[in-house]
Design a protein around this motif. Structure first.
Motif, mmCIF file in Angstrom:
data_model
loop_
_atom_site.group_PDB
_atom_site.id
_atom_site.type_symbol
_atom_site.label_atom_id
_atom_site.label_comp_id
_atom_site.label_asym_id
_atom_site.label_seq_id
_atom_site.Cartn_x
_atom_site.Cartn_y
_atom_site.Cartn_z
ATOM 1 N N ILE A 140 0.845 -1.211 0.000
ATOM 2 C CA ILE A 140 0.000 0.000 0.000
ATOM 3 C C ILE A 140 0.872 1.250 0.000
ATOM 4 O O ILE A 140 0.612 2.227 -0.712
ATOM 5 C CB ILE A 140 -0.956 -0.030 1.208
ATOM 6 C CG1 ILE A 140 -1.927 -1.200 1.077
ATOM 7 C CG2 ILE A 140 -1.700 1.288 1.324
ATOM 8 C CD1 ILE A 140 -2.818 -1.410 2.291
ATOM 9 N N ILE A 141 1.955 1.243 0.820
ATOM 10 C CA ILE A 141 2.863 2.405 0.899
ATOM 11 C C ILE A 141 3.538 2.643 -0.441
ATOM 12 O O ILE A 141 3.645 3.771 -0.929
ATOM 13 C CB ILE A 141 3.903 2.177 2.008
ATOM 14 C CG1 ILE A 141 3.234 2.188 3.382
ATOM 15 C CG2 ILE A 141 5.001 3.254 1.941
ATOM 16 C CD1 ILE A 141 4.159 1.824 4.536
ATOM 17 N N ASP A 142 3.965 1.524 -1.085
ATOM 18 C CA ASP A 142 4.627 1.662 -2.389
ATOM 19 C C ASP A 142 3.683 2.236 -3.432
ATOM 20 O O ASP A 142 4.072 3.074 -4.265
ATOM 21 C CB ASP A 142 5.152 0.300 -2.849
ATOM 22 C CG ASP A 142 6.319 -0.193 -1.993
ATOM 23 O OD1 ASP A 142 6.916 0.663 -1.295
ATOM 24 O OD2 ASP A 142 6.624 -1.402 -2.037
ATOM 25 N N SER A 143 2.444 1.796 -3.421
ATOM 26 C CA SER A 143 1.452 2.304 -4.371
ATOM 27 C C SER A 143 1.215 3.791 -4.155
ATOM 28 O O SER A 143 1.084 4.575 -5.113
ATOM 29 C CB SER A 143 0.125 1.531 -4.226
ATOM 30 O OG SER A 143 0.302 0.165 -4.528
ATOM 31 N N PHE A 144 1.159 4.190 -2.884
ATOM 32 C CA PHE A 144 0.943 5.607 -2.563
ATOM 33 C C PHE A 144 2.138 6.459 -3.034
ATOM 34 O O PHE A 144 1.962 7.562 -3.579
ATOM 35 C CB PHE A 144 0.732 5.766 -1.062
ATOM 36 C CG PHE A 144 0.383 7.169 -0.653
ATOM 37 C CD1 PHE A 144 -0.902 7.667 -0.860
ATOM 38 C CD2 PHE A 144 1.336 7.984 -0.057
ATOM 39 C CE1 PHE A 144 -1.221 8.956 -0.481
ATOM 40 C CE2 PHE A 144 1.012 9.272 0.319
ATOM 41 C CZ PHE A 144 -0.258 9.768 0.111
ATOM 42 N N ASP A 145 3.374 5.944 -2.848
ATOM 43 C CA ASP A 145 4.575 6.671 -3.303
ATOM 44 C C ASP A 145 4.570 6.846 -4.817
ATOM 45 O O ASP A 145 4.918 7.896 -5.354
ATOM 46 C CB ASP A 145 5.830 5.937 -2.862
ATOM 47 C CG ASP A 145 6.066 6.012 -1.356
ATOM 48 O OD1 ASP A 145 5.464 6.930 -0.734
ATOM 49 O OD2 ASP A 145 6.842 5.197 -0.823
ATOM 50 N N THR A 146 4.180 5.782 -5.534
ATOM 51 C CA THR A 146 4.113 5.855 -6.996
ATOM 52 C C THR A 146 3.108 6.911 -7.429
ATOM 53 O O THR A 146 3.349 7.696 -8.360
ATOM 54 C CB THR A 146 3.725 4.496 -7.574
ATOM 55 O OG1 THR A 146 4.681 3.515 -7.167
ATOM 56 C CG2 THR A 146 3.663 4.546 -9.104
ATOM 57 N N PHE A 147 1.952 6.920 -6.751
ATOM 58 C CA PHE A 147 0.923 7.925 -7.065
ATOM 59 C C PHE A 147 1.448 9.343 -6.838
ATOM 60 O O PHE A 147 1.212 10.253 -7.638
ATOM 61 C CB PHE A 147 -0.313 7.646 -6.196
ATOM 62 C CG PHE A 147 -1.414 8.647 -6.383
ATOM 63 C CD1 PHE A 147 -2.234 8.601 -7.514
ATOM 64 C CD2 PHE A 147 -1.629 9.644 -5.437
ATOM 65 C CE1 PHE A 147 -3.242 9.533 -7.671
ATOM 66 C CE2 PHE A 147 -2.626 10.575 -5.606
ATOM 67 C CZ PHE A 147 -3.448 10.534 -6.728
ATOM 68 N N ASN A 148 2.190 9.539 -5.732
ATOM 69 C CA ASN A 148 2.755 10.866 -5.428
ATOM 70 C C ASN A 148 3.763 11.304 -6.495
ATOM 71 O O ASN A 148 3.821 12.469 -6.885
ATOM 72 C CB ASN A 148 3.428 10.859 -4.060
ATOM 73 C CG ASN A 148 2.429 11.049 -2.927
ATOM 74 O OD1 ASN A 148 1.317 11.516 -3.163
ATOM 75 N ND2 ASN A 148 2.818 10.674 -1.722
ATOM 76 N N GLU A 149 4.586 10.345 -6.957
ATOM 77 C CA GLU A 149 5.562 10.677 -7.991
ATOM 78 C C GLU A 149 4.870 11.153 -9.271
ATOM 79 O O GLU A 149 5.285 12.106 -9.909
ATOM 80 C CB GLU A 149 6.431 9.459 -8.286
ATOM 81 C CG GLU A 149 7.420 9.132 -7.173
ATOM 82 C CD GLU A 149 8.235 7.888 -7.484
ATOM 83 O OE1 GLU A 149 8.053 7.341 -8.604
ATOM 84 O OE2 GLU A 149 9.038 7.467 -6.626
ATOM 85 N N ILE A 150 3.781 10.456 -9.635
ATOM 86 C CA ILE A 150 3.034 10.847 -10.834
ATOM 87 C C ILE A 150 2.437 12.242 -10.660
ATOM 88 O O ILE A 150 2.470 13.087 -11.563
ATOM 89 C CB ILE A 150 1.940 9.812 -11.143
ATOM 90 C CG1 ILE A 150 2.584 8.452 -11.493
ATOM 91 C CG2 ILE A 150 1.024 10.286 -12.262
ATOM 92 C CD1 ILE A 150 1.587 7.323 -11.646
ATOM 93 N N MET A 151 1.900 12.511 -9.461
ATOM 94 C CA MET A 151 1.298 13.811 -9.175
ATOM 95 C C MET A 151 2.360 14.915 -9.228
ATOM 96 O O MET A 151 2.123 16.004 -9.793
ATOM 97 C CB MET A 151 0.626 13.787 -7.796
ATOM 98 C CG MET A 151 -0.673 12.995 -7.759
ATOM 99 S SD MET A 151 -1.953 13.718 -8.818
ATOM 100 C CE MET A 151 -2.181 15.299 -7.997
#
Length: 290
Positions: free
Chosen positions: A13-24
Protein backbone atom coordinates in the motif's frame (compact mmCIF):
# COMPACT_ATOMS: atom_id res chain seq x y z
CA UNK A 1 -12.79 -19.48 2.56
CA UNK A 2 -13.79 -18.40 -0.96
CA UNK A 3 -14.87 -14.87 0.23
CA UNK A 4 -11.22 -13.57 0.33
CA UNK A 5 -10.31 -12.35 -3.19
CA UNK A 6 -6.90 -10.70 -2.56
CA UNK A 7 -4.48 -9.80 0.15
CA UNK A 8 -2.23 -6.64 0.28
CA UNK A 9 0.47 -6.05 2.74
CA UNK A 10 1.08 -2.69 4.40
CA UNK A 11 4.31 -2.21 2.39
CA UNK A 12 2.50 -2.71 -0.91
CA UNK A 13 0.00 0.00 0.00
CA UNK A 14 2.86 2.40 0.90
CA UNK A 15 4.63 1.66 -2.39
CA UNK A 16 1.45 2.30 -4.37
CA UNK A 17 0.94 5.61 -2.56
CA UNK A 18 4.58 6.67 -3.30
CA UNK A 19 4.11 5.85 -7.00
CA UNK A 20 0.92 7.92 -7.07
CA UNK A 21 2.76 10.87 -5.43
CA UNK A 22 5.56 10.68 -7.99
CA UNK A 23 3.03 10.85 -10.83
CA UNK A 24 1.30 13.81 -9.18
CA UNK A 25 4.61 15.65 -8.68
CA UNK A 26 5.52 15.12 -12.32
CA UNK A 27 2.15 16.51 -13.43
CA UNK A 28 2.59 19.56 -11.16
CA UNK A 29 6.07 20.21 -12.63
CA UNK A 30 4.67 20.02 -16.17
CA UNK A 31 1.91 22.46 -15.24
CA UNK A 32 4.45 24.90 -13.69
CA UNK A 33 6.63 24.85 -16.81
CA UNK A 34 3.61 25.36 -19.03
CA UNK A 35 2.39 28.24 -16.85
CA UNK A 36 5.84 29.89 -16.95
CA UNK A 37 6.00 29.68 -20.73
CA UNK A 38 2.47 31.01 -21.00
CA UNK A 39 3.33 33.89 -18.65
CA UNK A 40 6.37 34.85 -20.73
CA UNK A 41 4.28 34.81 -23.90
CA UNK A 42 1.60 36.96 -22.28
CA UNK A 43 4.13 39.48 -20.95
CA UNK A 44 5.83 39.69 -24.36
CA UNK A 45 2.52 40.34 -26.07
CA UNK A 46 1.61 42.96 -23.49
CA UNK A 47 4.97 44.69 -24.08
CA UNK A 48 4.45 44.74 -27.83
CA UNK A 49 0.92 46.06 -27.38
CA UNK A 50 2.17 48.74 -24.96
CA UNK A 51 4.84 49.90 -27.42
CA UNK A 52 2.29 49.98 -30.26
CA UNK A 53 -0.15 51.98 -28.14
CA UNK A 54 2.61 54.42 -27.14
CA UNK A 55 3.60 54.88 -30.77
CA UNK A 56 -0.04 55.58 -31.65
CA UNK A 57 -0.33 58.00 -28.75
CA UNK A 58 2.67 59.90 -30.06
CA UNK A 59 1.14 59.93 -33.51
CA UNK A 60 -2.09 61.25 -32.00
CA UNK A 61 -0.18 64.03 -30.21
CA UNK A 62 1.48 64.90 -33.50
CA UNK A 63 -1.93 65.21 -35.11
CA UNK A 64 -3.32 67.46 -32.36
CA UNK A 65 -0.45 69.96 -32.66
CA UNK A 66 2.77 68.67 -31.06
CA UNK A 67 4.52 68.04 -34.34
CA UNK A 68 8.21 68.91 -34.74
CA UNK A 69 8.44 71.38 -37.59
CA UNK A 70 11.65 73.19 -36.65
CA UNK A 71 14.73 72.39 -34.54
CA UNK A 72 16.83 75.38 -33.42
CA UNK A 73 20.38 74.51 -32.36
CA UNK A 74 22.67 76.68 -30.22
CA UNK A 75 25.93 76.25 -28.29
CA UNK A 76 27.53 74.12 -31.02
CA UNK A 77 31.09 74.86 -32.15
CA UNK A 78 32.52 71.58 -33.40
CA UNK A 79 29.34 70.25 -34.99
CA UNK A 80 27.23 72.03 -37.58
CA UNK A 81 23.56 72.69 -36.94
CA UNK A 82 22.63 70.22 -39.67
CA UNK A 83 24.71 67.47 -38.05
CA UNK A 84 22.95 67.88 -34.69
CA UNK A 85 19.53 68.09 -36.35
CA UNK A 86 20.14 64.96 -38.41
CA UNK A 87 21.33 63.12 -35.30
CA UNK A 88 18.11 63.96 -33.45
CA UNK A 89 15.92 63.10 -36.43
CA UNK A 90 17.39 59.58 -36.66
CA UNK A 91 14.78 58.64 -34.06
CA UNK A 92 11.50 58.02 -35.95
CA UNK A 93 9.52 59.41 -33.00
CA UNK A 94 11.36 62.74 -33.22
CA UNK A 95 8.41 64.01 -35.29
CA UNK A 96 6.73 64.62 -31.93
CA UNK A 97 8.08 67.60 -29.99
CA UNK A 98 6.82 66.38 -26.59
CA UNK A 99 8.60 63.08 -27.15
CA UNK A 100 11.91 64.91 -27.77
CA UNK A 101 11.39 66.98 -24.64
CA UNK A 102 10.85 63.86 -22.53
CA UNK A 103 13.63 61.88 -24.19
CA UNK A 104 16.43 64.39 -23.55
CA UNK A 105 15.08 65.47 -20.15
CA UNK A 106 14.72 62.06 -18.55
CA UNK A 107 16.33 59.42 -20.78
CA UNK A 108 19.09 61.69 -22.24
CA UNK A 109 19.34 59.45 -25.31
CA UNK A 110 22.41 58.51 -27.31
CA UNK A 111 24.74 61.44 -28.09
CA UNK A 112 27.44 62.14 -30.69
CA UNK A 113 30.92 61.28 -29.42
CA UNK A 114 31.94 64.95 -29.08
CA UNK A 115 28.81 66.07 -27.22
CA UNK A 116 28.57 66.15 -23.43
CA UNK A 117 24.82 66.81 -23.27
CA UNK A 118 21.80 68.13 -25.15
CA UNK A 119 19.26 70.32 -23.38
CA UNK A 120 15.87 70.40 -25.09
CA UNK A 121 13.04 72.88 -24.53
CA UNK A 122 9.92 73.87 -26.46
CA UNK A 123 9.50 77.39 -27.80
CA UNK A 124 6.04 76.39 -28.93
CA UNK A 125 4.31 73.07 -29.77
CA UNK A 126 6.12 72.81 -33.12
CA UNK A 127 9.53 74.44 -32.42
CA UNK A 128 12.20 72.56 -30.47
CA UNK A 129 15.18 74.49 -29.01
CA UNK A 130 18.33 72.40 -28.54
CA UNK A 131 21.29 73.69 -26.51
CA UNK A 132 24.47 71.72 -27.15
CA UNK A 133 27.21 71.28 -24.56
CA UNK A 134 30.26 69.92 -26.34
CA UNK A 135 33.18 68.11 -24.76
CA UNK A 136 36.41 69.98 -24.13
CA UNK A 137 38.98 68.96 -26.73
CA UNK A 138 42.50 68.32 -25.45
CA UNK A 139 44.16 68.48 -28.86
CA UNK A 140 44.28 67.02 -32.33
CA UNK A 141 46.56 64.83 -34.44
CA UNK A 142 46.89 64.20 -38.16
CA UNK A 143 44.64 61.38 -39.29
CA UNK A 144 43.42 60.25 -42.70
CA UNK A 145 44.13 63.61 -44.39
CA UNK A 146 42.13 65.42 -41.70
CA UNK A 147 42.31 66.42 -38.04
CA UNK A 148 41.38 63.92 -35.36
CA UNK A 149 40.35 65.61 -32.10
CA UNK A 150 40.46 63.85 -28.73
CA UNK A 151 39.35 64.72 -25.19
CA UNK A 152 41.18 64.65 -21.84
CA UNK A 153 40.73 60.87 -21.53
CA UNK A 154 42.38 60.41 -24.92
CA UNK A 155 39.09 59.39 -26.55
CA UNK A 156 38.91 60.15 -30.27
CA UNK A 157 35.76 62.27 -30.55
CA UNK A 158 35.74 64.07 -33.87
CA UNK A 159 37.33 63.87 -37.31
CA UNK A 160 37.16 67.17 -39.16
CA UNK A 161 38.86 69.10 -41.95
CA UNK A 162 38.22 72.28 -39.96
CA UNK A 163 40.67 73.51 -37.32
CA UNK A 164 38.98 74.38 -34.05
CA UNK A 165 40.24 77.64 -32.58
CA UNK A 166 42.16 77.28 -29.34
CA UNK A 167 42.77 73.53 -29.69
CA UNK A 168 46.50 72.78 -30.13
CA UNK A 169 48.17 70.34 -32.48
CA UNK A 170 49.72 67.47 -30.48
CA UNK A 171 52.98 66.17 -31.90
CA UNK A 172 54.80 63.02 -30.86
CA UNK A 173 51.90 60.62 -30.25
CA UNK A 174 52.62 57.32 -31.96
CA UNK A 175 49.75 54.96 -32.79
CA UNK A 176 48.45 52.64 -35.48
CA UNK A 177 45.92 54.61 -37.53
CA UNK A 178 44.25 51.36 -38.61
CA UNK A 179 43.18 50.75 -34.99
CA UNK A 180 41.63 54.18 -34.43
CA UNK A 181 37.90 54.21 -33.62
CA UNK A 182 35.77 57.25 -32.93
CA UNK A 183 34.49 57.03 -29.36
CA UNK A 184 37.46 54.98 -28.12
CA UNK A 185 40.86 55.85 -26.62
CA UNK A 186 43.65 56.46 -29.12
CA UNK A 187 45.77 53.27 -29.27
CA UNK A 188 49.06 54.70 -27.97
CA UNK A 189 51.57 52.50 -26.16
CA UNK A 190 51.03 54.17 -22.79
CA UNK A 191 47.79 56.11 -22.28
CA UNK A 192 49.30 57.76 -19.16
CA UNK A 193 50.51 60.38 -21.64
CA UNK A 194 46.97 61.76 -21.71
CA UNK A 195 47.16 62.53 -17.98
CA UNK A 196 50.27 64.64 -18.58
CA UNK A 197 48.63 66.44 -21.48
CA UNK A 198 45.44 66.99 -19.48
CA UNK A 199 47.41 68.50 -16.59
CA UNK A 200 49.25 70.81 -18.98
CA UNK A 201 45.96 71.79 -20.61
CA UNK A 202 44.34 72.68 -17.27
CA UNK A 203 47.10 75.13 -16.36
CA UNK A 204 47.16 76.54 -19.88
CA UNK A 205 43.46 77.41 -19.53
CA UNK A 206 44.03 78.78 -16.04
CA UNK A 207 46.63 81.21 -17.41
CA UNK A 208 44.67 81.97 -20.62
CA UNK A 209 47.41 80.52 -22.82
CA UNK A 210 46.80 78.95 -26.23
CA UNK A 211 49.85 77.35 -27.84
CA UNK A 212 49.62 76.40 -31.49
CA UNK A 213 51.52 73.17 -30.91
CA UNK A 214 52.44 70.83 -28.05
CA UNK A 215 55.16 68.22 -28.32
CA UNK A 216 54.90 65.40 -25.79
CA UNK A 217 56.29 62.00 -26.66
CA UNK A 218 54.81 58.75 -25.35
CA UNK A 219 58.12 57.87 -23.67
CA UNK A 220 57.37 60.43 -20.93
CA UNK A 221 59.95 63.00 -22.04
CA UNK A 222 59.67 66.75 -21.57
CA UNK A 223 56.73 68.83 -22.76
CA UNK A 224 57.50 71.53 -25.31
CA UNK A 225 55.08 74.32 -26.22
CA UNK A 226 55.10 76.59 -29.27
CA UNK A 227 53.65 80.11 -29.20
CA UNK A 228 54.25 81.46 -32.67
CA UNK A 229 58.03 81.55 -33.15
CA UNK A 230 58.76 81.05 -29.44
CA UNK A 231 59.60 77.57 -28.20
CA UNK A 232 58.94 76.96 -24.49
CA UNK A 233 60.78 74.08 -22.81
CA UNK A 234 58.48 73.10 -19.97
CA UNK A 235 60.20 69.99 -18.61
CA UNK A 236 58.22 67.12 -17.12
CA UNK A 237 57.01 68.52 -13.79
CA UNK A 238 55.84 71.65 -11.93
CA UNK A 239 53.58 72.67 -14.82
CA UNK A 240 51.41 74.98 -12.73
CA UNK A 241 54.37 76.97 -11.40
CA UNK A 242 56.14 77.18 -14.75
CA UNK A 243 53.13 78.01 -16.91
CA UNK A 244 52.28 80.91 -14.60
CA UNK A 245 55.49 82.57 -15.85
CA UNK A 246 54.80 82.19 -19.56
CA UNK A 247 52.17 84.89 -20.14
CA UNK A 248 54.12 87.83 -18.68
CA UNK A 249 57.36 86.65 -20.32
CA UNK A 250 55.77 86.42 -23.77
CA UNK A 251 54.54 90.00 -23.38
CA UNK A 252 58.02 91.13 -22.41
CA UNK A 253 59.57 89.27 -25.34
CA UNK A 254 57.25 91.10 -27.75
CA UNK A 255 58.79 94.35 -26.52
CA UNK A 256 62.44 93.30 -26.32
CA UNK A 257 62.58 90.82 -29.20
CA UNK A 258 59.64 91.53 -31.55
CA UNK A 259 59.11 88.86 -34.21
CA UNK A 260 62.18 86.99 -32.96
CA UNK A 261 62.26 83.21 -32.88
CA UNK A 262 63.90 81.62 -29.88
CA UNK A 263 63.72 79.24 -26.96
CA UNK A 264 62.40 80.03 -23.49
CA UNK A 265 64.00 77.74 -20.90
CA UNK A 266 61.61 76.75 -18.11
CA UNK A 267 62.62 73.11 -17.84
CA UNK A 268 64.63 73.75 -14.65
CA UNK A 269 62.58 76.62 -13.24
CA UNK A 270 61.30 76.54 -9.67
CA UNK A 271 60.33 79.06 -7.00
CA UNK A 272 63.99 79.67 -6.08
CA UNK A 273 65.02 80.62 -9.64
CA UNK A 274 66.22 84.22 -9.94
CA UNK A 275 65.86 84.46 -13.73
CA UNK A 276 64.60 82.67 -16.82
CA UNK A 277 66.79 82.29 -19.89
CA UNK A 278 65.63 83.11 -23.42
CA UNK A 279 67.85 82.13 -26.36
CA UNK A 280 67.11 83.98 -29.62
CA UNK A 281 67.81 81.91 -32.73
CA UNK A 282 69.28 84.90 -34.56
CA UNK A 283 72.05 85.59 -32.05
CA UNK A 284 74.74 83.73 -30.18
CA UNK A 285 73.92 85.49 -26.93
CA UNK A 286 71.24 84.62 -24.43
CA UNK A 287 69.11 86.93 -22.34
CA UNK A 288 67.56 86.78 -18.89
CA UNK A 289 63.95 87.95 -19.13
CA UNK A 290 63.10 87.77 -15.47
Amino acid sequence: DGAIKSVQSKQMIIDSFDTFNEIMNMMVAVLIVAATVLGIVVLYNLGVMSYTERYREMATLKVVGFRTRKIQVSGNVYYGEGTITNWIEKDPLSVNSLYLLGKYTFDKGELPSGVESLKVSLKNPWTVAVTVVEKSMLGYVDYDEAMLYFDEQGIATLRSAKQIEGVPYIEGLSFDTAEVEIGKVLPVEDDAIFEKLAETSRYLRKNALSPERIVCNTDGSDVVLYFGAVEVLLGNEKYEERLAQVGPILEELKKKYPDTAGTLHLENFDSSSASIRFTPQTAEQTADVQ
